[in-house]
Scaffold this motif. Structure first.
Motif, short mmCIF file in Angstrom:
data_model
loop_
_atom_site.label_atom_id
_atom_site.label_comp_id
_atom_site.label_asym_id
_atom_site.label_seq_id
_atom_site.Cartn_x
_atom_site.Cartn_y
_atom_site.Cartn_z
N LYS A 1 -6.05 -7.36 0.39
CA LYS A 1 -5.61 -8.15 -0.76
C LYS A 1 -4.81 -7.32 -1.77
N ALA A 2 -4.80 -6.01 -1.59
CA ALA A 2 -4.13 -5.14 -2.57
C ALA A 2 -2.62 -5.15 -2.37
N GLU A 3 -1.93 -5.16 -3.49
CA GLU A 3 -0.48 -5.12 -3.44
C GLU A 3 -0.02 -3.80 -2.83
N GLY A 4 0.87 -3.86 -1.86
CA GLY A 4 1.40 -2.66 -1.23
C GLY A 4 0.53 -2.04 -0.17
N GLN B 1 -0.19 -3.18 2.74
CA GLN B 1 0.20 -3.48 4.12
C GLN B 1 0.82 -2.27 4.82
#
Length: 125
Positions: free
Chosen positions: A62-65, A67
């Motif tokens: 769920k954390a931005e970046g 991936q």
């Protein structure tokens, strides 16, 4: 960390994945401290982690970046023989989305070892 230190001492390449949000393993700052060629370090941390490689990866889906960090982790898994994890029970599966079923389907030869001080189930887990 001790089990993977033994694997390293027996010749395995061990890559320790740490959370960048916590600054990595907090045991790096644990006393007693010793002086080495690279400066001061925790003797306890070195005893359990010496010789291992280390990298900071945010595996929270769920954390931005995150991936790109997850892609790095999954590339490591594609070449790994063993994944040793010591999250709280359920974190690898529910929190990070790496259930045994999902890992086994994608990496059928991967051995997954889940270790904790108090087991995976029960009142102290």
């Amino acid at each position: 960390p001790f089990s993977t230190k033994i694997l390293h001492d027996l010749g395995a390449r061990v890559i320790k994945v740490e959370n960048p949000l916590t600054g990595g393993d907090v045991l790096r700052g644990m006393k007693p401290k010793s002086n080495g060629p690279d400066g001061e370090f925790s003797a306890y941390f070195e005893m359990n982690n010496g010789g291992k490689e280390s990298m900071l990866l945010n595996l929270d889906p769920k954390a931005e970046g995150a991936q790109s960090d997850r892609a790095v982790f999954e590339a490591l898994l594609s070449r790994a023989d063993v994944l040793v994890e010591n999250f709280r029970p359920g974190v690898l599966e529910a929190g990070l989305g790496y259930s045994w079923e999902a890992l086994h389907a994608r990496y059928p030869g991967l051995i997954v070892a889940s270790v904790s001080g108090f087991g995976q189930t029960g009142p102290y887990a």
